[in-house]
Design a protein around this motif. Sequence first.
Motif, mmCIF file in Angstrom:
data_model
loop_
_atom_site.group_PDB
_atom_site.id
_atom_site.type_symbol
_atom_site.label_atom_id
_atom_site.label_comp_id
_atom_site.label_asym_id
_atom_site.label_seq_id
_atom_site.Cartn_x
_atom_site.Cartn_y
_atom_site.Cartn_z
ATOM 1 N N ASP A 62 0.755 -1.077 -0.046
ATOM 2 C CA ASP A 62 0.042 -0.079 0.039
ATOM 3 C C ASP A 62 0.740 1.226 -0.128
ATOM 4 O O ASP A 62 0.303 2.457 -0.179
ATOM 5 C CB ASP A 62 -0.954 -0.117 1.214
ATOM 6 N N PHE A 65 6.945 2.571 -2.839
ATOM 7 C CA PHE A 65 7.801 3.569 -3.586
ATOM 8 C C PHE A 65 6.856 4.997 -3.954
ATOM 9 O O PHE A 65 6.872 5.308 -5.112
ATOM 10 C CB PHE A 65 8.591 3.064 -4.730
ATOM 11 N N GLY A 66 6.077 5.183 -3.147
ATOM 12 C CA GLY A 66 5.209 6.497 -3.318
ATOM 13 C C GLY A 66 3.763 6.128 -4.074
ATOM 14 O O GLY A 66 3.104 7.115 -4.333
ATOM 15 N N GLU A 67 3.480 4.948 -4.224
ATOM 16 C CA GLU A 67 2.434 4.419 -4.871
ATOM 17 C C GLU A 67 1.608 3.365 -4.035
ATOM 18 O O GLU A 67 2.465 2.614 -3.224
ATOM 19 C CB GLU A 67 2.596 3.805 -6.519
ATOM 20 N N ASP A 68 0.362 3.479 -4.131
ATOM 21 C CA ASP A 68 -0.596 2.364 -3.555
ATOM 22 C C ASP A 68 -0.554 1.120 -4.639
ATOM 23 O O ASP A 68 -1.096 1.503 -5.636
ATOM 24 C CB ASP A 68 -1.875 2.987 -3.425
ATOM 25 N N ALA A 69 0.160 0.223 -4.256
ATOM 26 C CA ALA A 69 -0.023 -1.014 -5.312
ATOM 27 C C ALA A 69 -0.652 -2.418 -4.460
ATOM 28 O O ALA A 69 0.006 -3.378 -4.506
ATOM 29 C CB ALA A 69 1.742 -1.440 -5.496
ATOM 30 N N SER A 70 -1.668 -1.960 -3.578
ATOM 31 C CA SER A 70 -2.246 -3.065 -2.718
ATOM 32 C C SER A 70 -2.874 -4.103 -3.643
ATOM 33 O O SER A 70 -3.377 -3.972 -4.704
ATOM 34 C CB SER A 70 -3.473 -2.232 -1.906
ATOM 35 N N ASN B 60 0.313 11.690 -3.485
ATOM 36 C CA ASN B 60 1.746 11.876 -3.837
ATOM 37 C C ASN B 60 1.896 12.955 -4.985
ATOM 38 O O ASN B 60 1.307 13.215 -5.860
ATOM 39 C CB ASN B 60 2.212 10.472 -4.491
ATOM 40 N N ARG B 81 5.460 5.647 -13.484
ATOM 41 C CA ARG B 81 6.808 6.552 -13.090
ATOM 42 C C ARG B 81 8.077 6.041 -13.212
ATOM 43 O O ARG B 81 8.951 6.502 -13.373
ATOM 44 C CB ARG B 81 6.427 6.816 -11.578
ATOM 45 N N ARG B 110 -6.501 1.919 -6.040
ATOM 46 C CA ARG B 110 -4.751 2.180 -5.927
ATOM 47 C C ARG B 110 -4.738 3.520 -6.473
ATOM 48 O O ARG B 110 -3.869 4.390 -5.637
ATOM 49 C CB ARG B 110 -4.268 1.321 -6.748
ATOM 50 N N ASN B 113 -6.017 6.711 -4.069
ATOM 51 C CA ASN B 113 -5.351 6.564 -2.999
ATOM 52 C C ASN B 113 -3.949 7.213 -3.392
ATOM 53 O O ASN B 113 -3.455 8.282 -2.767
ATOM 54 C CB ASN B 113 -5.184 5.342 -2.324
ATOM 55 N N THR B 114 -3.188 7.163 -4.544
ATOM 56 C CA THR B 114 -1.768 7.710 -4.855
ATOM 57 C C THR B 114 -2.022 9.225 -5.257
ATOM 58 O O THR B 114 -1.393 10.228 -4.720
ATOM 59 C CB THR B 114 -1.267 6.758 -6.173
#
Lengths: 144, 135
Positions: A62, A65-70, B60, B81, B110, B113-114
Amino acid sequence: MIRFPKAATAAAGCLMLAIALPAAGQQTAAELATQECSACHVLYPPSFLPPQSWQRITSTLDQHFGEDASLPEDQAAKIRDYLVAHASSRFPTMSVDQAPLRISELSWFKGEHRRLFERARNDPAIGSISNCGGCHRMDGYYEK
Amino acid sequence: MKRKPILPLVLGLICTGTLAAWAASGPRQEILSHYANQAGVALSAERGRAFFLASQTGGNPDTPSCSSCHTANPKNAGRTRVGKVIEPMAVSRTPARFTDAAKVEKWFGRNCNTVLGRECSSQEKGDILAYFSSL
């Protein structure tokens, strides 16, 4: 000759198709890892990091590296088991807390790519040192 | 004359018909209807476009907008990215988009949220999908 009634054959075919469609969704752990990880980046070779790193990474998806990859926990666990099983065995005593998270911060990687960090960042066709495929053949040999 | 067995033909037709209807019943339409029902308002492609292009806060700061990765034109391919290509979001360019409800929910979960630091509402999700489907 034994003749199957055509109706029974048609019904059986229909049933088999109905069973086969959902079964096609069954994936191996390697396929799941490839599908999920490479949705955003190439599937980094599991052997580039020790198991402790993969445990850290797959437990904090979650904040990746700065991203939500849940991912749902069952999928994350399946991928974790796969990565850990194929991880590097070079750091057997390292604690999970100390385990590196970035392949690009490992000393051998930095040595190999010394002048290439900036070049990768500045080349729009590459974008980042994390985009292995921007320069390398991604066929398991990593030739440039 | 020998009577032709009609039952296999009928069963075959039912089988094919059911499968075809299942494939064509429009999983995308179902997903859109689901969000519209949840939102309680008609979906708007125009609102979706504005939301897609808007600069957000709360997430972010490197990715303040959907368009940070998907570009301002959903007919174009985007980039993650780390540089990996993202196929266009416009349904006309990537027809398989938004036909798997679980996948749609996963990526909204995802990316909202990001980008926004929160979940998106059903209306926001539905509007975005209406926009991508209209292109």
